[in-house]
Each structure stands twice: as structure tokens, then as C-alpha cells.
Design a protein around this motif. Structure first.
Motif, mmCIF file in Angstrom:
data_model
loop_
_atom_site.group_PDB
_atom_site.id
_atom_site.type_symbol
_atom_site.label_atom_id
_atom_site.label_comp_id
_atom_site.label_asym_id
_atom_site.label_seq_id
_atom_site.Cartn_x
_atom_site.Cartn_y
_atom_site.Cartn_z
ATOM 1 N N UNK A 1 -29.243 16.076 -15.703
ATOM 2 C CA UNK A 1 -29.001 15.814 -14.288
ATOM 3 C C UNK A 1 -27.752 14.971 -14.100
ATOM 4 N N UNK A 2 -27.331 14.872 -12.854
ATOM 5 C CA UNK A 2 -26.246 13.963 -12.496
ATOM 6 C C UNK A 2 -26.856 12.687 -11.922
ATOM 7 N N UNK A 3 -26.078 11.619 -11.902
ATOM 8 C CA UNK A 3 -26.501 10.346 -11.334
ATOM 9 C C UNK A 3 -25.717 10.076 -10.060
ATOM 10 N N UNK A 4 -26.429 9.625 -9.029
ATOM 11 C CA UNK A 4 -25.777 9.145 -7.810
ATOM 12 C C UNK A 4 -26.084 7.659 -7.695
ATOM 13 N N UNK A 5 -25.041 6.832 -7.771
ATOM 14 C CA UNK A 5 -25.186 5.377 -7.679
ATOM 15 C C UNK A 5 -25.005 4.951 -6.229
ATOM 16 N N UNK A 6 -26.051 4.365 -5.642
ATOM 17 C CA UNK A 6 -26.055 4.014 -4.217
ATOM 18 C C UNK A 6 -25.909 2.512 -4.054
ATOM 19 N N UNK A 7 -24.894 2.100 -3.318
ATOM 20 C CA UNK A 7 -24.704 0.686 -2.981
ATOM 21 C C UNK A 7 -24.601 0.578 -1.469
ATOM 22 N N UNK B 1 -19.569 -0.855 -7.970
ATOM 23 C CA UNK B 1 -20.318 0.272 -8.521
ATOM 24 C C UNK B 1 -19.679 0.754 -9.818
ATOM 25 N N UNK B 2 -18.357 0.904 -9.798
ATOM 26 C CA UNK B 2 -17.659 1.402 -10.990
ATOM 27 C C UNK B 2 -17.872 0.473 -12.176
ATOM 28 N N UNK C 1 -21.657 10.106 -9.491
ATOM 29 C CA UNK C 1 -20.876 9.880 -8.277
ATOM 30 C C UNK C 1 -21.468 8.668 -7.567
ATOM 31 N N UNK C 2 -20.730 8.120 -6.628
ATOM 32 C CA UNK C 2 -21.217 6.959 -5.881
ATOM 33 C C UNK C 2 -21.413 7.312 -4.418
#
Length: 291
Positions: A181-187, A218-219, A235-236
Motif C-alpha cells: 500500500x501507499x502511505x498518506x501522512x496527515x498533519x 511531515x517530511x 504523500x502528505x
């Protein structure tokens, strides 16, 4: 010396919620090649009120539950011959029973609704007790959860720069690699970034600066896990407003949402205040709580 992999522990009571959680646990344990330990709490309730109808002896109830667990384990072993399945029927309160049974576990899985020992999991103190005292990540699976059929699975993780968020990010990337899967980082941010201009007392809100700093946070937070999992795309997302609402919105199309037990910024009190209750009650996919 031979070392045995840590088991995944699931709280089970036969309810629709625990059945959904069991399906998720079987798939996850199979991918990780980890033993699956099915735990049922057997709590003796004493009442002074007359009980209508026939009263079933305690030992008969215990025997029936033990037989049900044995039949369930036999069925799973037949369907998944490579899966090591263990069962435990333990007397005691639900939260205490599960926390103790999971002391050597790599993961605890629970359904969002239950019967008997797991009743009221998300509306009472049991969920808070388990997520607070378990020594490993805890996954809560919605009672009506249906796995996504999308081409690209997605794991969503809440990011706020705290040490708990860092652990959640590591867990999210591990799960994403397992799921391909891909990761989506939420801030999420709600407070404006305040700056003084030319020494004046006037405060101004620079949205571009806020977004740049949020993106940098986030990065930097994701960098280590991304380097350790180079095949996992990520992605963020930097929404404004409520962190809980952002996670719930993402859960509509995600396979897993991951959060830390504590944090700061948008994720403060995620498990102890209204934000955590909102996410747990309204998430559309499993949610992992990482210590």
C-alpha cells in the motif's frame, strides 16, 4: 536458540464486531506469519435480582464457550493450514484480561462493538484501558467493516512531530509494506502562525509560511521510515481544521488509519478527549493506536 514470533491477540466473543475483527486478524497474522491467539473474557456477574426462566450453571456456560472456541480454532486451522491458532478462555474483567493476555503480543485486535466481556468497548472505559495499558499497538475494527477493493491500498497516519507520532509512522510504513500500500501522512493545523512585522504589535497570519513549515515537519517526520521502506510510496495531506475530522474523512477510502496514543498540536488527547471518541466512533476502516 530458537525464538518464536510474538502472537497477534484478538478479543473475541462471537458478536458481529468480533467476527469482523477476527477476519482482519487472520489476514494480518497470515501476512506476518505470526501466531494468532484468540482470547475470550469470562466474567462472573453476581446479581441479587431474581432471574426469569432457567438458570444455566456457571460451569455449563464455561464448557459451552470453551467448545465454541475449540470449534472456531479447528475451522481456522482447516481454512488456513499455515496459520498457528491458539485460544484462551480467561476468567476476569474484559480490559484486564486482554491487557494481560497481550503482554507478549505484537498486536491486539478488537471489534468496535461486542457482547458479554467486550460490550460497550468504545463507549465505556474498556477501550481507554486497553489502549492506555497495552504494551503493543491496538487495532479497533468497525463492526461492519468491509475490506476495500481499490487497486492501490492506502494506510493513513496522523503526524504531529511527537515521539508517539514517530512510532505510529514506523508502524504505518510496516503495515503498508505488508499490504503493498501507499502511505498518506496527515498533519492538521488549526492555529494560525503568528509573526511580528517590523517590530509592530500587529499580528499577521501567513498561510504560505504555515503550509511550508507543516510540509517540512511531515517530511522530516517521515524521512526515516521512508528510507527504511524505499518501495512504499507516500504523500502528505495538510488539511485545516479538526484532526479527528480529517482522519475520519480519509478513513472512508483507507485500509487502515494509524495514530499515536499521545501527541501535541492537532492530535493532542486523541484517545482521551472528544477527538479520539469522534475517530473511534466514526472511522470507516480499522484504526491502529500505537504506543
Amino acid at each position: 536458540m530458537t525464538t518464536h514470533p510474538a502472537p497477534m491477540v484478538i478479543g473475541y466473543d462471537g458478536s458481529p464486531g468480533s467476527v469482523s475483527a477476527l477476519d482482519w486478524a487472520v489476514a494480518t497474522a497470515g501476512r506476518a506469519m505470526a501466531p494468532l491467539r484468540i482470547v475470550e473474557a469470562f466474567e462472573l456477574v453476581i446479581t441479587t435480582r431474581p432471574s426469569p426462566g432457567h438458570v444455566v450453571p456457571l460451569e455449563a456456560v464455561r464448557t459451552a464457550r470453551r467448545q465454541r472456541l475449540d470449534e472456531l480454532a479447528a475451522k481456522l486451522r482447516l481454512e488456513h493450514p499455515d496459520l498457528n491458532v491458539e485460544t484462551s478462555l480467561i476468567g476476569g474483567a474484559a480490559a484486564k484480561t486482554l491487557v494481560e493476555a497481550a503482554q507478549d503480543a505484537r498486536l491486539v485486535i478488537l471489534g468496535s462493538r461486542g457482547l458479554g466481556g467486550w460490550s460497550g468497548l468504545l463507549i465505556g472505559s474498556v477501550a481507554v484501558q486497553v489502549t492506555t495499558h497495552a504494551t503493543c499497538p491496538v487495532v479497533v475494527v468497525p463492526h461492519d467493516y468491509q475490506p476495500q477493493t481499490q487497486v492501490e491500498p492506502t494506510v493513513v497516519v496522523g503526524v504531529d512531530g511527537s515521539k508517539y507520532s514517530a512510532r505510529a509512522i514506523d508502524f504505518a510504513f510496516d503495515q503498508a509494506e505488508s499490504l503493498h500500500a501507499r502511505v498518506v501522512a496527515v498533519h492538521a493545523w488549526t492555529s494560525p502562525y503568528l509573526t511580528y512585522r517590523d517590530g509592530e504589535s500587529m499580528l499577521e497570519f501567513d498561510e504560505d509560511t504555515v503550509r511550508e513549515e507543516a510540509q517540512l515537519l511531515v517530511a522530516e517526520s517521515v524521512a526515516g521510515a521512508a528510507a527504511d521502506h524505499p518501495d512504499v510510496p507516500w504523500a502528505s495531506d495538510l488539511p485545516t481544521g479538526s484532526a479527528g475530522h480529517a482522519l475520519v474523512r480519509h478513513s472512508e477510502s483507507a485500509d487502515l488509519v494509524v495514530v499515536g496514543t499521545r501527541g501535541h498540536g492537532g492530535f493532542t488527547g486523541l484517545l482521551l478527549g472528544s477527538v479520539g471518541q469522534n475517530v473511534l466512533h466514526h472511522t470507516h476502516c480499522p484504526i491502529a493506536v500505537v504506543h
